[in-house]
Design a protein around this motif. Structure first.
Motif, PDB file in Angstrom:
ATOM      1  N   THR A  66       0.864  -1.185   0.000  1.00 17.74           N
ATOM      2  CA  THR A  66       0.000   0.000   0.000  1.00 17.74           C
ATOM      3  C   THR A  66       0.894   1.226   0.000  1.00 17.74           C
ATOM      4  OG1 THR A  66      -1.706  -1.162   1.270  1.00 17.74           O
ATOM      5  CG2 THR A  66      -1.822   1.242   1.202  1.00 17.74           C
ATOM      6  N   PHE A  67       0.696   2.103  -0.969  1.00 19.63           N
ATOM      7  CA  PHE A  67       1.497   3.323  -1.057  1.00 19.63           C
ATOM      8  C   PHE A  67       0.856   4.394  -0.168  1.00 19.63           C
ATOM      9  CE2 PHE A  67       2.625   0.977  -4.830  1.00 19.63           C
ATOM     10  CZ  PHE A  67       3.988   1.202  -4.956  1.00 19.63           C
ATOM     11  N   LEU A  68       1.544   4.714   0.930  1.00 24.42           N
ATOM     12  CA  LEU A  68       1.056   5.741   1.857  1.00 24.42           C
ATOM     13  C   LEU A  68       1.433   7.139   1.380  1.00 24.42           C
ATOM     14  CD1 LEU A  68       2.109   4.033   5.221  1.00 24.42           C
ATOM     15  CD2 LEU A  68      -0.024   3.744   3.928  1.00 24.42           C
ATOM     16  N   GLY A  69       2.468   7.211   0.570  1.00 23.81           N
ATOM     17  CA  GLY A  69       2.907   8.477  -0.002  1.00 23.81           C
ATOM     18  C   GLY A  69       3.748   8.202  -1.226  1.00 23.81           C
TER      19      GLY A  69
ATOM     20  N   GLY B   1      -9.673  15.331  -1.686  1.00 27.08           N
ATOM     21  CA  GLY B   1     -10.339  15.167  -2.975  1.00 27.08           C
ATOM     22  C   GLY B   1      -9.549  15.713  -4.143  1.00 27.08           C
ATOM     23  N   GLU B   2      -8.530  16.532  -3.860  1.00 31.80           N
ATOM     24  CA  GLU B   2      -7.687  17.058  -4.924  1.00 31.80           C
ATOM     25  C   GLU B   2      -6.410  16.221  -5.030  1.00 31.80           C
ATOM     26  OE1 GLU B   2      -6.899  21.208  -4.558  1.00 31.80           O
ATOM     27  OE2 GLU B   2      -9.033  21.778  -4.563  1.00 31.80           O
ATOM     28  N   GLU B   3      -5.811  16.201  -6.215  1.00 28.91           N
ATOM     29  CA  GLU B   3      -4.612  15.413  -6.449  1.00 28.91           C
ATOM     30  C   GLU B   3      -3.484  15.876  -5.539  1.00 28.91           C
ATOM     31  OE1 GLU B   3      -1.697  14.891 -10.216  1.00 28.91           O
ATOM     32  OE2 GLU B   3      -3.797  14.362 -10.579  1.00 28.91           O
ATOM     33  N   PHE B   4      -2.903  14.943  -4.821  1.00 29.91           N
ATOM     34  CA  PHE B   4      -1.850  15.282  -3.866  1.00 29.91           C
ATOM     35  C   PHE B   4      -0.978  14.066  -3.623  1.00 29.91           C
ATOM     36  CE2 PHE B   4       0.051  16.047   0.290  1.00 29.91           C
ATOM     37  CZ  PHE B   4       0.423  17.380   0.189  1.00 29.91           C
ATOM     38  N   ARG B   5       0.295  14.305  -3.342  1.00 32.49           N
ATOM     39  CA  ARG B   5       1.230  13.237  -2.998  1.00 32.49           C
ATOM     40  C   ARG B   5       1.920  13.578  -1.676  1.00 32.49           C
ATOM     41  NH1 ARG B   5       2.065   9.929  -7.384  1.00 32.49           N
ATOM     42  NH2 ARG B   5       1.493  10.801  -9.414  1.00 32.49           N
ATOM     43  N   ARG B   6       1.815  12.676  -0.723  1.00 25.27           N
ATOM     44  CA  ARG B   6       2.572  12.815   0.522  1.00 25.27           C
ATOM     45  C   ARG B   6       3.999  12.315   0.295  1.00 25.27           C
ATOM     46  NH1 ARG B   6      -2.416  10.979   1.047  1.00 25.27           N
ATOM     47  NH2 ARG B   6      -3.887  12.033   2.444  1.00 25.27           N
ATOM     48  N   TYR B   7       4.856  12.529   1.282  1.00 28.24           N
ATOM     49  CA  TYR B   7       6.235  12.035   1.167  1.00 28.24           C
ATOM     50  C   TYR B   7       6.219  10.513   1.033  1.00 28.24           C
ATOM     51  CZ  TYR B   7       7.600  16.671   2.848  1.00 28.24           C
ATOM     52  OH  TYR B   7       7.770  18.024   2.999  1.00 28.24           O
ATOM     53  N   SER B   8       7.156   9.988   0.243  1.00 27.59           N
ATOM     54  CA  SER B   8       7.094   8.585  -0.155  1.00 27.59           C
ATOM     55  C   SER B   8       7.264   7.638   1.026  1.00 27.59           C
ATOM     56  CB  SER B   8       8.144   8.283  -1.230  1.00 27.59           C
ATOM     57  OG  SER B   8       9.442   8.502  -0.744  1.00 27.59           O
ATOM     58  N   SER B   9       6.362   6.675   1.095  1.00 22.80           N
ATOM     59  CA  SER B   9       6.354   5.640   2.118  1.00 22.80           C
ATOM     60  C   SER B   9       5.432   4.536   1.641  1.00 22.80           C
ATOM     61  CB  SER B   9       5.853   6.209   3.452  1.00 22.80           C
ATOM     62  OG  SER B   9       5.770   5.201   4.432  1.00 22.80           O
ATOM     63  N   ALA B  10       5.692   3.304   2.099  1.00 22.65           N
ATOM     64  CA  ALA B  10       4.849   2.181   1.684  1.00 22.65           C
ATOM     65  C   ALA B  10       4.716   1.190   2.818  1.00 22.65           C
ATOM     66  CB  ALA B  10       5.431   1.497   0.446  1.00 22.65           C
ATOM     67  N   LEU B  11       3.586   0.506   2.837  1.00 25.38           N
ATOM     68  CA  LEU B  11       3.304  -0.507   3.843  1.00 25.38           C
ATOM     69  C   LEU B  11       3.182  -1.858   3.158  1.00 25.38           C
ATOM     70  CD1 LEU B  11       2.599  -1.033   6.858  1.00 25.38           C
ATOM     71  CD2 LEU B  11       0.199  -0.690   6.229  1.00 25.38           C
ATOM     72  N   VAL B  12       3.967  -2.822   3.613  1.00 25.30           N
ATOM     73  CA  VAL B  12       3.901  -4.183   3.075  1.00 25.30           C
ATOM     74  C   VAL B  12       3.003  -4.994   3.999  1.00 25.30           C
ATOM     75  CG1 VAL B  12       5.198  -6.228   2.409  1.00 25.30           C
ATOM     76  CG2 VAL B  12       6.199  -3.953   2.087  1.00 25.30           C
ATOM     77  N   ASP B  13       1.916  -5.512   3.418  1.00 21.28           N
ATOM     78  CA  ASP B  13       0.864  -6.152   4.210  1.00 21.28           C
ATOM     79  C   ASP B  13       0.440  -5.162   5.295  1.00 21.28           C
ATOM     80  OD1 ASP B  13       0.951  -8.446   2.590  1.00 21.28           O
ATOM     81  OD2 ASP B  13       2.600  -9.275   3.752  1.00 21.28           O
TER      82      ASP B  13
ATOM     83  N   ILE C 116       2.746   9.840   7.251  1.00 26.10           N
ATOM     84  CA  ILE C 116       2.044   8.553   7.204  1.00 26.10           C
ATOM     85  C   ILE C 116       0.772   8.554   8.046  1.00 26.10           C
ATOM     86  CG2 ILE C 116       4.117   7.266   6.586  1.00 26.10           C
ATOM     87  CD1 ILE C 116       4.264   6.261   9.465  1.00 26.10           C
ATOM     88  N   PHE C 117       0.777   9.235   9.167  1.00 24.84           N
ATOM     89  CA  PHE C 117      -0.447   9.284   9.966  1.00 24.84           C
ATOM     90  C   PHE C 117      -1.459  10.246   9.350  1.00 24.84           C
ATOM     91  CE2 PHE C 117       2.286   7.248  13.098  1.00 24.84           C
ATOM     92  CZ  PHE C 117       1.425   6.309  13.642  1.00 24.84           C
ATOM     93  N   HIS C 118      -0.983  11.213   8.585  1.00 25.20           N
ATOM     94  CA  HIS C 118      -1.899  12.070   7.822  1.00 25.20           C
ATOM     95  C   HIS C 118      -2.670  11.219   6.819  1.00 25.20           C
ATOM     96  CE1 HIS C 118      -3.158  14.924   4.657  1.00 25.20           C
ATOM     97  NE2 HIS C 118      -3.178  15.841   5.626  1.00 25.20           N
ATOM     98  N   PHE C 119      -1.971  10.276   6.182  1.00 27.89           N
ATOM     99  CA  PHE C 119      -2.658   9.353   5.269  1.00 27.89           C
ATOM    100  C   PHE C 119      -3.732   8.575   6.011  1.00 27.89           C
ATOM    101  CE2 PHE C 119      -3.345   5.140   3.576  1.00 27.89           C
ATOM    102  CZ  PHE C 119      -3.545   5.363   2.222  1.00 27.89           C
ATOM    103  N   ALA C 120      -3.356   7.991   7.135  1.00 26.11           N
ATOM    104  CA  ALA C 120      -4.303   7.169   7.892  1.00 26.11           C
ATOM    105  C   ALA C 120      -5.543   7.964   8.299  1.00 26.11           C
ATOM    106  CB  ALA C 120      -3.610   6.606   9.139  1.00 26.11           C
ATOM    107  N   GLU C 121      -5.330   9.184   8.724  1.00 20.94           N
ATOM    108  CA  GLU C 121      -6.433   9.993   9.240  1.00 20.94           C
ATOM    109  C   GLU C 121      -7.315  10.577   8.154  1.00 20.94           C
ATOM    110  OE1 GLU C 121      -4.138  12.762  11.433  1.00 20.94           O
ATOM    111  OE2 GLU C 121      -3.534  11.275  12.953  1.00 20.94           O
ATOM    112  N   ASN C 122      -6.735  10.827   6.983  1.00 25.98           N
ATOM    113  CA  ASN C 122      -7.488  11.515   5.927  1.00 25.98           C
ATOM    114  C   ASN C 122      -7.955  10.614   4.802  1.00 25.98           C
ATOM    115  OD1 ASN C 122      -7.322  14.693   6.383  1.00 25.98           O
ATOM    116  ND2 ASN C 122      -5.394  13.779   7.077  1.00 25.98           N
TER     117      ASN C 122
END
Length: 263
Positions: free
Chosen positions: A4-7, A21-33, A44-50
């Motif tokens: 899962t690409f978190l950023g 809702g608008e196109e945006f990229r967070r700083y690069s991070s990924a979750l394996v399983d 990464i927690f911004h991804f989780a929350e939003n």
């Protein structure tokens, strides 16, 4: 394995300009399983929350860090991950530990379990066989060796390489005989930045195209191998749809925040 690409962005994405809702990229991070995190940047927690996935990081037991640049490694985020899981372990170059101590003080980080991943060695990281290989990317710490990662589990293999321009010879030698199923390569510089100075330690889109053409010409890696691009700079690429069309021409797919792929 599932990734899962978190950023999927480079360091020029300002989280304060995020609009849902608008196109945006967070700083690069990924979750394996659900258990293995690649890079623990500040978003990464911004991804989780939003993105409606508040529990997505609750089971992270291990984090492997590519290098200590602030968009890939945030000590406060590491502490938060460790609070969520008492068995949490941080893996990477010793430079991460030095950056940790410098930022928060050694007395505040002594509870973090840290294990160094030497270049060229394979370690069992929570059931994933992880090999650190050198990246052509320098940091403020002259003793640091930035790395890319080869991650293997259940006869499936993931290569994750952000930040890294081209592939150093040692890294190529470490992956050329591997049956890689999914290769994540960085593409910081897009068509808005051809022949840009950043290509000395980041890929541009032409470099990415050349590498993938070589991989396909000689049938390197697994028969079902796929190529995905991440770490795209905001100022150096057009919109996602335009990037996707350009990369489709040479068999690559740009990742986006929230993208989920089976390896």
């Amino acid at each position: 394995m599932k990734i899962t690409f978190l950023g999927t962005g480079a360091a020029d994405w300002d989280i304060n300009s995020y609009v849902h809702g608008e196109e945006f990229r967070r700083y690069s991070s990924a979750l394996v399983d659900t258990e293995l995190l690649i890079d623990a940047g500040p978003h990464i927690f911004h991804f989780a929350e939003n993105e409606g996935q508040p529990e997505i990081l609750s089971n992270v037991k291990n984090a492997i860090i590519t290098h200590s640049h602030w968009d890939h490694f945030n000590p406060e985020i590491i502490l938060k991950l460790a609070e969520n899981n008492p068995d949490f372990t941080l893996w990477g170059d010793a430079a991460c530990l030095r950056a940790f101590h410098k930022r928060l003080g050694e007395e505040n980080t002594s509870t973090i379990n840290f294990i160094e991943l030497p270049i060229g060695e394979t370690h069992d990281v929570g059931g994933y066989m992880v090999t650190a290989l050198p990246a052509s990317h320098i940091t403020h710490d002259p003793a640091e060796c930035s790395r890319v990662y080869l991650i293997e589990k259940d006869d499936r293999t993931l290569f994750y390489g952000c930040d890294c321009a081209w592939l150093p010879s040692e890294t190529w030698a470490g992956i050329v005989n591997k049956q890689i199923n999914l290769m994540v390569l960085e593409c910081t510089c897009g068509e808005l930045a051809i022949n840009d100075w950043r290509s000395f330690d980041h890929n541009d889109i032409k470099m990415l195209e050349n590498m993938i053409k070589v991989f396909r010409k000689y049938n390197y890696f697994a028969e079902d191998v796929r190529f995905v691009a991440s770490h795209l700079a905001r100022e150096l690429h057009p919109d996602h749809a335009t990037v996707a069309k350009a990369m489709e021409a040479f068999g690559a797919t740009p990742a986006y925040d929230g993208m989920v792929l089976e390896v």
